[in-house]
Each structure stands twice: as structure tokens, then as C-alpha cells.
Design an enzyme around this catalytic site. Structure first.
Site, mmCIF file in Angstrom:
data_model
loop_
_atom_site.group_PDB
_atom_site.id
_atom_site.type_symbol
_atom_site.label_atom_id
_atom_site.label_comp_id
_atom_site.label_asym_id
_atom_site.label_seq_id
_atom_site.Cartn_x
_atom_site.Cartn_y
_atom_site.Cartn_z
ATOM 1 N N HIS A 35 -42.655 22.525 59.206
ATOM 2 C CA HIS A 35 -43.183 21.446 58.357
ATOM 3 C C HIS A 35 -43.834 20.381 59.242
ATOM 4 O O HIS A 35 -43.411 20.147 60.374
ATOM 5 C CB HIS A 35 -42.053 20.771 57.567
ATOM 6 N N CYS A 55 -42.713 27.533 55.404
ATOM 7 C CA CYS A 55 -41.275 27.626 55.147
ATOM 8 C C CYS A 55 -41.006 28.672 54.054
ATOM 9 O O CYS A 55 -41.249 29.856 54.268
ATOM 10 C CB CYS A 55 -40.705 26.253 54.810
#
Length: 519
Positions: free
Chosen positions: A439, A355
């Protein structure tokens, strides 16, 4: 008829509210009770995406798993994601509605509107929203176990409280206060918490639950009796200190499952070597629970680092997510970690960016949303350009990488344009540098093992992943341990009476109560 419920409050932050709430949920569902968790307002950088695309705190998602139900935005209607010491992004019913200062959120000044009529300076306007969510859950479930935040005795915030006594009073729910005896001062904390509440709030405080006790409980019992004499309230259980317990953290740097594995009987590494994983502890780190799945593997050692020299013996460096990508990039450069990452890449040593960590590994970041820094040069390890969009991406992608199926979730404003390299999930790979917005991908067992084999080869380690580690099974085992703690060490009959019938009548007032006009 609406279901019953209970609010689990705490004498302090990190007293054990989250784990007790999860434990009660797991105990109840074992008894055939249809139960849901609830936290009206959460402040955390660790979040999760529901199947409907709503963002909620990871702790509530894990409590939902403890209750064996699907997480939903109803379980955490207000999520605050800090962006600095003074401001947070406000996520309302799973969607971001703006940035707000702490003064604006907690105070009475302001006037800027943040979606659905919520105004800065008028946090009490959210009480209607959270009570509606709680009412909807009560219509759907036999019981709702609510988690408070911080302490209910924060007298400076009581007037606009929506997560502790505010929600308890609105729902007429009994309250059990959890205290961490390992910190010391638990009797004073129980008494003081009760005595600082207004009379109407005290009416709902049914009693206490001692957490993290070490030693002979009989030595504690005289104190519990004296506490009951002083407050008129009983203690509903003494939970022993147990290593490695916990669910996904709201804050802090605990690698929860690693603790469970390390402090039980640990299987030795399957291969000749261990793998050392260094996680850069960037500012405003988010979803660092991504590395829990690595830490659960026999022979994988995970640690958080903030100095360049700590990367020297690492076989894999993870740059995790962050709520401040540009600030994290600056921090890496200031500490010499950026140069260390560049050297690693040049030497063909593994680096994984997730991310925000993925974004800063790219060539350029254009940010007029999060930091408003404009165009910033990235580390240039991946052929990726990132532009921050005002709309947040909240999805639950599925895919394949390294020949294995992967399930994950995405939470980000940055939109990545991949200009080269080898495809890797939604990102790319160049040599031993990987980057992705996904994630939770490492929780997919087959993919995690394949990835660790790649890392071991690139690092020159004779490490072999265990063939049968199941992250899901480890998580379930941990949640069962929490349920066992409640079932074996709490007065479950007493807790059920509270859930079903509310706080006992006639609980005495403990003076002095809240300061006049603040209750």
C-alpha cells in the site's frame, strides 16, 4: 504536569470531526504547541502501519502529520475493521486480537477473551486501556486533541462508551460539538445532542462549531444567539464550505486529493492525452486511498466502478485492497467484472492489483482464516498462490521498482508464493498486469511517474506525467488549508482556553437529559 486537551464530537457521522481535529492540530503546531491527535476507538477499513509495526486508522496517521509528529498506536488504541455487517476484527494497541460480533462488542453478553483481558460483551473493559494511552500522550505533549465517533448522543451505547463522553468524562476534557450545516437541521442537532446527554456529560459540553457553511454569516448569527440562549453554550466558529478538503477517509468513496486538484486551478495534461483510471469498488474495500496519488496527477481521471461496461474506456484498472478477498472475487465474477479483467489482460491492457486485489489475480487462494472458504481458484492472471496465515503482516517496506525508490506499508493475512513472472515490488508482473501487497507505493513520486509511463505505453495513450508533482507537498498544502480554516474562522483564543483550562464552570443543564439509568 499533564497536557491539556479537547474532545471534538459531532452531531452525526461525517459531520467533519476528522478534518476539524486535523485543522486544530495544524493550527496549534504552528503556534509552537507540541500536540498529538487521539481517537480511542475507530471503525475503518482504511488503516496505516506505524514505524513500530502497529496498525492504526489512516485518519489518525494523517492527523499526526498535521501535528508534525510520528504516528503511534497510542493515538488509536482500538481499531475495528468490519468483515461483515455483524462482525469486525478487533485491533488492540496496533495488533489484531480476534473477531468479535457487534452484539458481543457493544452488548453485555459473551465471555470470550481477546488479548489483555478484553472480553466479548465487555467493551467497558477497554476504557482502562484507552485512558492509559491518553494519559501517556498527555505526559508527552502540551495538548491532545481527541476525535469522537458518530454522535455522543447515541443513548443505546452510552453505558459502554469509550470514545465520546466516556473518554471526555474520564479525562475531564471539554467537548466541542461539530455540526454539518450543509445537511440542514444543525440547530436542532446541536440542541438535541446536548439535551440527550446526562447532567455530568453536559457539564463538559462547552459549545459548538458549525461546519460547511455557505453564504453570509450575518444571516446565521441570530440563530447562534438563540441557540446560546437555549443551551447556555456559545458557538466557537463557523467554518465555510470549502471544496476538496479532507484527510484520508474512514469510510466512503471520496478521492480526497483529487477533489482539491479538480476544484482549484488545474494544470492541463503535459502530454496530448489524459489517462482514465477505473477502480473496482469491491465489497469491504480497504485503503482505497492508494489511488489518491494517481488522482493528484494532472491529466489522470480516477473513478470508482461496479459494472463491467465501465471498464471499456479505462486505460488502467485498479483492483484495490479488501477485507474479504474471497468475497470480492465472487462479487467480480457475479458482476461480469472478472471476465472483463480477463479480456483486458488478453489484450495487453493495464491492470494493477493491490493487496487483496493482488491476491485474487493469482491462481489459487487457500483461506481458512478470513472467509474460511478453503481452496478457491483465483483469476489466474498472475502466477501466484496465496495462503492465509493467522498472523497478520504489518510492515513498512522500502525497495525499488522501475528504477525508482519506493516506500510503502503492508497490512495482510495472505502470504503470496510467487511462481513466475517479472519481479515487481514484493509481487510480480506479467505483461501489463501488476500485483503487489504494498500500500502507498504510488505516493513515491518517481515510481508513480515511471509506472504511469508504463501504463500509457501499454494503453497506447500519448500521456506524459507532470515532472514536478509532489504528493507530499499536496498533502501538506491540504493540511495547511485545514489549519487556515481554524485560524481564520474559529475563535482560537476560546479554543485555547478550553484546551488549557477545561469547560467553563456553571454550564446549565438542558432538559430532559439522558433517559434515567442510561447516563
Amino acid at each position: 504536569m499533564s497536557g491539556g486537551g479537547l474532545l471534538v464530537a459531532g452531531t452525526t457521522s461525517d459531520a467533519g470531526k476528522s478534518v476539524v481535529t486535523a485543522g486544530i492540530c495544524r493550527w496549534l503546531v504552528r503556534q509552537g504547541v507540541k500536540v498529538a491527535p487521539f481517537k480511542a476507538q475507530n471503525m475503518s477499513l482504511n488503516s496505516f502501519v506505524t514505524r513500530e509495526g502497529a496498525e492504526i486508522g489512516r485518519a489518525q496517521a494523517m492527523q499526526a502529520q498535521a501535528a508534525r509528529v510520528e504516528p503511534s498506536a497510542l493515538m488509536n488504541p482500538v481499531l475495528l475493521k468490519p468483515g461483515s455487517d455483524r462482525s469486525s476484527q478487533v485491533v488492540l494497541l496496533g495488533k489484531p486480537v480476534g473477531e468479535m460480533s457487534a452484539r458481543g462488542f457493544f452488548g453485555t453478553a459473551g465471555g470470550r477473551t481477546y488479548g489483555k483481558g478484553v472480553q466479548g460483551g465487555h467493551r467497558e473493559a477497554l476504557l482502562g486501556t484507552v485512558t492509559e494511552c491518553l494519559a501517556e500522550l498527555r505526559d508527552q505533549y502540551d495538548a491532545v486533541i481527541c476525535e469522537g465517533a458518530g454522535s455522543p448522543a447515541e443513548i443505546n451505547l452510552r453505558r459502554t462508551d469509550i470514545v465520546n463522553m466516556g473518554i471526555a468524562r474520564a479525562a475531564d476534557f471539554p467537548v466541542v460539538v461539530v455540526g454539518d450545516i450543509d445537511r440542514g437541521g444543525v440547530f436542532a442537532s446541536f440542541f438535541g445532542t446536548t439535551a440527550l446527554l446526562a447532567r455530568e456529560d453536559q457539564r463538559l459540553v462547552a459549545g459548538y462549531l458549525v461546519n460547511k457553511f455557505r453564504g453570509d454569516v450575518s444571516l446565521l448569527e441570530p440563530g447562534l444567539e438563540m441557540l446560546e440562549d437555549l443551551t447556555g453554550r456559545r458557538t466557537y466558529g463557523v467554518l465555510p464550505f470549502a471544496h476538496g478538503l479532507g484527510i484520508d477517509e474512514e469510510d466512503g468513496l471520496r478521492v480526497s486529493l483529487r477533489g482539491a486538484v479538480r476544484e482549484s486551478v488545474v494544470a492541463p495534461p503535459v502530454g496530448e492525452d489524459v489517462l482514465r483510471v477505473a477502480v473496482c469498488a469491491v465489497p469491504l474495500m480497504s485503503n482505497f486511498t492508494d489511488v489518491d496519488a494517481l488522482a493528484a496527477e494532472p491529466g489522470v481521471v480516477v473513478r470508482f466502478v461496479d459494472r463491467a461496461e465501465e471498464l471499456a474506456d479505462a486505460d488502467l484498472v485498479v483492483v484495490p485492497g479488501t477485507r474479504g478477498t474471497v468475497g470480492a472475487l465472487r462479487w467480480l465474477r457475479e458482476r461480469g467484472l472478472a471476465d472483463a479483467l480477463l479480456r483486458r489482460a488478453a489484450e495487453g491492457l493495464p491492470v494493477l492489483g493491490i493487496c487483496g486485489g493482488y491476491q485474487l489475480l493469482g491462481t489459487r487462494i487457500e483461506d481458512e482464516v478470513e472467509s474460511r472458504a478453503g481452496v478457491v481458484e483465483g483469476l489466474g492472471l498472475l502466477p501466484v498462490r496465496v495462503r492465509f496465515a493467522r498472523e497478520k503482516t504489518l510492515t513498512r517496506p522500502v525497495g525499488e521498482a522501475l528504477g525508482e525508490a519506493v516506500e510503502a506499508y503492508e497490512i495482510h493475512h495472505g502470504v503470496a508464493e510467487v511462481l513466475g513472472g517479472e519481479a515487481f515490488l514484493d509481487g510480480c508482473r506479467v505483461g501489463a498486469v501488476w500485483g503487489t501487497h504494498w500500500h502507498g507505493s504510488l505516493e513515491s513520486d518517481g515510481f508513480r511517474r515511471a509506472f504511469l509511463r508504463e501504463v500509457a505505453t501499454a494503453a497506447g495513450r500519448r500521456f506524459v506525467p507532470a515532472p514536478d508533482t509532489s504528493f507530499e507537498a499536496l498533502r501538506e498544502e491540504q493540511l495547511d488549508r485545514l489549519g487556515d480554516l481554524i485560524e481564520e474562522h474559529a475563535d482560537t483564543d476560546g479554543l485555547w482556553r478550553l484546551i488549557e483550562s477545561g469547560a467553563p464552570a456553571g454550564l446549565p443543564f438542558v432538559p430532559p437529559g439522558a433517559p434515567e439509568g442510561r447516563g
